[in-house]
Design a protein around this motif. Structure first.
Motif, PDB file in Angstrom:
ATOM      1  N   TYR A 161      -2.117 -10.866   2.158  1.00 22.23           N
ATOM      2  CA  TYR A 161      -3.518 -10.641   2.526  1.00 22.23           C
ATOM      3  C   TYR A 161      -4.070 -11.741   3.423  1.00 22.23           C
ATOM      4  O   TYR A 161      -4.611 -11.468   4.489  1.00 22.23           O
ATOM      5  CB  TYR A 161      -4.387 -10.517   1.270  1.00 22.23           C
ATOM      6  CG  TYR A 161      -4.290  -9.167   0.619  1.00 22.23           C
ATOM      7  CD1 TYR A 161      -5.059  -8.101   1.077  1.00 22.23           C
ATOM      8  CD2 TYR A 161      -3.421  -8.939  -0.439  1.00 22.23           C
ATOM      9  CE1 TYR A 161      -4.970  -6.858   0.492  1.00 22.23           C
ATOM     10  CE2 TYR A 161      -3.317  -7.692  -1.037  1.00 22.23           C
ATOM     11  CZ  TYR A 161      -4.102  -6.657  -0.560  1.00 22.23           C
ATOM     12  OH  TYR A 161      -4.000  -5.427  -1.128  1.00 22.23           O
ATOM     13  N   PHE A 164     -13.423  -7.793   6.596  1.00 17.61           N
ATOM     14  CA  PHE A 164     -12.683  -6.836   7.430  1.00 17.61           C
ATOM     15  C   PHE A 164     -11.209  -7.207   7.486  1.00 17.61           C
ATOM     16  O   PHE A 164     -10.334  -6.364   7.328  1.00 17.61           O
ATOM     17  CB  PHE A 164     -13.284  -6.811   8.839  1.00 17.61           C
ATOM     18  CG  PHE A 164     -12.450  -6.057   9.828  1.00 17.61           C
ATOM     19  CD1 PHE A 164     -12.425  -4.671   9.826  1.00 17.61           C
ATOM     20  CD2 PHE A 164     -11.660  -6.732  10.756  1.00 17.61           C
ATOM     21  CE1 PHE A 164     -11.642  -3.973  10.717  1.00 17.61           C
ATOM     22  CE2 PHE A 164     -10.880  -6.035  11.652  1.00 17.61           C
ATOM     23  CZ  PHE A 164     -10.867  -4.655  11.629  1.00 17.61           C
ATOM     24  N   PRO A 206      -2.273  -4.026   6.797  1.00 18.78           N
ATOM     25  CA  PRO A 206      -1.485  -2.795   6.879  1.00 18.78           C
ATOM     26  C   PRO A 206      -0.902  -2.382   5.523  1.00 18.78           C
ATOM     27  O   PRO A 206      -0.365  -3.223   4.797  1.00 18.78           O
ATOM     28  CB  PRO A 206      -0.362  -3.158   7.851  1.00 18.78           C
ATOM     29  CG  PRO A 206      -0.923  -4.255   8.679  1.00 18.78           C
ATOM     30  CD  PRO A 206      -1.846  -5.020   7.787  1.00 18.78           C
ATOM     31  N   LYS A 207      -1.019  -1.094   5.217  1.00 17.59           N
ATOM     32  CA  LYS A 207      -0.505  -0.575   3.941  1.00 17.59           C
ATOM     33  C   LYS A 207       0.995  -0.804   3.819  1.00 17.59           C
ATOM     34  O   LYS A 207       1.506  -0.995   2.721  1.00 17.59           O
ATOM     35  CB  LYS A 207      -0.812   0.917   3.850  1.00 17.59           C
ATOM     36  CG  LYS A 207      -2.255   1.211   3.516  1.00 17.59           C
ATOM     37  CD  LYS A 207      -2.383   2.562   2.796  1.00 17.59           C
ATOM     38  CE  LYS A 207      -3.769   2.755   2.235  1.00 17.59           C
ATOM     39  NZ  LYS A 207      -4.791   2.859   3.288  1.00 17.59           N
ATOM     40  N   ASN A 221     -16.259 -10.627   9.094  1.00 18.60           N
ATOM     41  CA  ASN A 221     -14.903 -10.601   9.649  1.00 18.60           C
ATOM     42  C   ASN A 221     -13.848 -10.919   8.608  1.00 18.60           C
ATOM     43  O   ASN A 221     -12.746 -10.388   8.668  1.00 18.60           O
ATOM     44  CB  ASN A 221     -14.793 -11.561  10.832  1.00 18.60           C
ATOM     45  CG  ASN A 221     -15.324 -10.932  12.100  1.00 18.60           C
ATOM     46  OD1 ASN A 221     -14.653 -10.151  12.732  1.00 18.60           O
ATOM     47  ND2 ASN A 221     -16.567 -11.241  12.441  1.00 18.60           N
ATOM     48  N   THR A 223      -9.465  -6.292   4.274  1.00 14.97           N
ATOM     49  CA  THR A 223      -9.340  -4.868   3.958  1.00 14.97           C
ATOM     50  C   THR A 223      -8.480  -4.104   4.971  1.00 14.97           C
ATOM     51  O   THR A 223      -8.045  -3.008   4.677  1.00 14.97           O
ATOM     52  CB  THR A 223     -10.730  -4.191   3.867  1.00 14.97           C
ATOM     53  OG1 THR A 223     -11.481  -4.587   5.023  1.00 14.97           O
ATOM     54  CG2 THR A 223     -11.458  -4.629   2.627  1.00 14.97           C
ATOM     55  N   GLN A 224      -8.242  -4.707   6.142  1.00 13.91           N
ATOM     56  CA  GLN A 224      -7.434  -3.960   7.117  1.00 13.91           C
ATOM     57  C   GLN A 224      -5.946  -4.337   7.068  1.00 13.91           C
ATOM     58  O   GLN A 224      -5.193  -3.957   7.961  1.00 13.91           O
ATOM     59  CB  GLN A 224      -7.978  -4.141   8.536  1.00 13.91           C
ATOM     60  CG  GLN A 224      -8.081  -5.568   9.041  1.00 13.91           C
ATOM     61  CD  GLN A 224      -6.774  -6.136   9.541  1.00 13.91           C
ATOM     62  OE1 GLN A 224      -6.085  -5.532  10.344  1.00 13.91           O
ATOM     63  NE2 GLN A 224      -6.414  -7.309   9.024  1.00 13.91           N
ATOM     64  N   SER A 268      -2.453 -12.129   6.966  1.00 12.48           N
ATOM     65  CA  SER A 268      -2.756 -10.943   7.749  1.00 12.48           C
ATOM     66  C   SER A 268      -4.209 -10.957   8.210  1.00 12.48           C
ATOM     67  O   SER A 268      -4.543 -10.437   9.275  1.00 12.48           O
ATOM     68  CB  SER A 268      -2.469  -9.708   6.907  1.00 12.48           C
ATOM     69  OG  SER A 268      -2.870  -8.562   7.566  1.00 12.48           O
ATOM     70  N   ALA A 269      -5.067 -11.605   7.415  1.00 14.71           N
ATOM     71  CA  ALA A 269      -6.498 -11.623   7.739  1.00 14.71           C
ATOM     72  C   ALA A 269      -6.871 -12.783   8.651  1.00 14.71           C
ATOM     73  O   ALA A 269      -7.981 -12.814   9.179  1.00 14.71           O
ATOM     74  CB  ALA A 269      -7.311 -11.698   6.446  1.00 14.71           C
TER      75      ALA A 269
END
Lengths: 287, 263
Positions: A204, A176, A182-183, A173, A179-180, A207-208
């Motif tokens: 990062y 994940f 948002p661009k 998790n 890496t997810q 957001s994670a």
């Protein structure tokens, strides 16, 4: 005479109407429907559990099964009180919880740090991906014999097994979550030319965080399940040991007390985590 | 504040860009050439997907062009820097940071008291004083977009790029935001390049309106708007210009009568 009786009757009727009308003043129709909705929701929640308890009561009351196999609610409650009074229950729970605390905190620390590294660096990710993904497929129970061979049946083996079980959900998790991101946010970071460190701490990582929490929650509930399994297989203390010991003594009520307590503690741990996560991510709260 | 931006001309020189989508090459920008004076307000209108956003990203340095160059104040641009700020259709504030922390994103290595002074100055500029500790989700769409403007403006950019900044807002807030942006522009004298598909908005704001075609994105025409501000959206000259620009987007292409409508 006759007339006054009629009046009295009429008064009662009128009063009745008023009483009915009055209740509308205190509880408007939308309020009433709200109350009904709440009641319906509550009923929805407790309906199945109630049904299960009724079935349990029914089956034991008529003794469809011998009490040694299917004890009555009363016997279970008595066993619960007895274990509570003697302090045995709290000792069992404490031993298991301490094991979970040790194993889970190690797993969380390892899982988050490796997950963050694997999330930010493709090289590190590729380096670990193959072995970790293969190991992840092995059920934790399958590790128990090997861990016992290597670490004995003491405290260490339980902690190691919990680490194995809690590590992967946290790791997966966290990776994940990183890496997810948002661009769009990364683009803003580039636009403002913020440093790599700031990119990590301001974009990062936050957001994670929801995904990391999700991993920790899964890891914690895994830990709780695994500690019980490990204690059933090899231990001389803990809640898992207790139910296995009771089984060998044919004390089904002790087993059921243990099972219910395991479920209850699992539920409490899970909820505590949900609340903790909400508290720590104020921005995720909806308006 | 005193800024000398007189020499900060932005030159977009023969910019071309081709993307590869599903193994077919799509020409997004074709020979885009324009020189923008310092402090000028430019609006670019065109269909969605005509490469307007791509052009802005190239100016910002987020994308590289295949050929051509972007020159600001005599220097070719390489990658993003503080000279060019950009605002997107969505505010893109970080939900985990307060408004103040969001606005401070680009402010690094500045003494704390000066930093706080700059922050309160710009929060006041966008009328968000008092919302320092709020989170983005507690703000309305218009407020969040204003916070996003403050975030770009604290860096004191020479050029501010706005990619359909009011596209997600309702019509009334849009009009309000158009006033806001003009007020900020007049105060800060930043060169503004705003992309929109609202011709009315473009004419209300811009010194020049650039009309772009789609596939490939190329400059079709540039309209000089010399009406004094604040502009009357119902005035004859405004409506004439509007009709002339609209003509580029009618199915027939560019009818002859629109030529006469141009002042």
């Amino acid at each position: 005479m006759n007339g006054s009786k009629k009046v009295a009757k009429k008064n009662i009727a009128v009063y009745g109407i008023y009483a009915f009308a009055d209740s509308h003043y205190y509880l408007s129709i939308p309020q009433m429907s709200e109350l009904l909705k709440k009641t319906a929701r509550f009923t929805n929640y407790v309906f199945l559990p109630t049904l299960i308890f009724i079935a349990w009561w029914f089956v034991t009351e008529h003794e469809y099964f011998p009490p040694v196999i299917m004890p009555s609610m009363k016997a279970v409650a008595a066993s619960f009180l007895k274990q509570l009074e003697s302090g045995q229950l709290s000792r069992d729970i404490l031993v298991s919880l301490i094991r979970v605390a040790k194993g889970f905190s190690i797993a969380a620390a390892l899982g988050i740090s490796l997950g963050l590294l694997m999330g930010v660096s493709k090289t590190i990710n590729r380096f670990f991906a193959l072995p970790l993904n293969s190991i992840r497929q092995i059920p934790i129970i399958a590790w128990i014999p090997l861990v016992i061979l290597w670490c004995g049946i003491g405290e260490l083996s339980k902690v190691v097994i919990i680490v194995l079980g809690a590590f992967f959900p946290v790791l997966v998790n966290t990776v994940f979550g990183i890496t997810q991101v948002p661009k769009d946010y990364i683009e803003v970071g580039r636009l403002f030319r913020i440093s790599r460190w700031k990119m990590f701490t301001k974009i990062y990582l936050p957001s994670a965080i929801p995904a990391i929490f999700e991993g920790l929650k899964l890891g914690l509930s895994n830990s709780w399940m695994i500690v019980v399994a490990a204690e059933i297989i090899a231990a001389s203390s803990g809640i898992g040991y207790r139910i296995n010991d009771a089984r060998s003594l044919m004390q089904s009520e002790v087993v059921i007390v243990g099972i219910l307590i395991i479920g209850l503690i699992g539920l409490v741990l899970d909820q505590a985590f949900v609340w903790g996560a909400k508290l720590l991510t104020p921005w995720a709260r909806t308006k | 504040m005193t800024k000398n931006k007189m020499s900060d001309t932005l030159i977009i020189k023969n910019v071309n860009k081709t993307f590869e989508v599903n193994r077919t090459k799509v020409e997004v920008l074709h020979h885009v050439d324009i020189e923008i004076r310092s402090g000028e307000f430019i609006c670019i209108v065109g269909h969605s997907g005509c490469g307007k956003s791509t052009l802005l990203k190239i100016i910002a340095g987020l994308l590289e062009c295949d050929s051509g160059s972007v020159i600001l104040a005599g220097k070719a641009r390489r990658g993003p820097d503080v000279d060019v700020g950009m605002i997107f259709q969505d505010h893109r504030l970080f939900p985990w940071l307060t408004i103040k922390e969001n606005v401070a994103l680009g402010l690094d290595n500045i003494p704390k008291d000066r930093r706080n002074r700059i922050l309160s100055e710009y929060l006041a500029l966008v009328n968000l004083t008092g919302f320092e500790t709020a989170y983005p989700h507690q703000l309305s769409g218009g407020m969040a977009q204003r916070a996003s403007m403050a975030r770009s403006l604290v860096n004191n950019p020479k050029v501010l790029l706005l990619d359909e900044p009011f596209g997600a807002l309702d019509a009334l807030i849009r009009v309000q935001m158009q006033h806001e942006i003009l007020r900020i522009w007049e105060k800060e004298k930043t060169t503004m390049i705003l992309v929109t598909h609202d011709i009315d908005e473009a004419l209300y704001l811009a010194d020049r309106v650039v009309v772009m075609s789609s596939r490939p994105g190329a400059i079709l025409d540039i309209f000089q708007v010399s009406l004094p501000r604040p502009r009357d959206r119902a005035s004859a000259s405004f409506l004439n210009l509007k009709a002339a620009i609209y003509a580029y987007f009618t199915p027939a292409g560019h009818p002859a009568e629109s030529e006469t409508a141009r002042p």
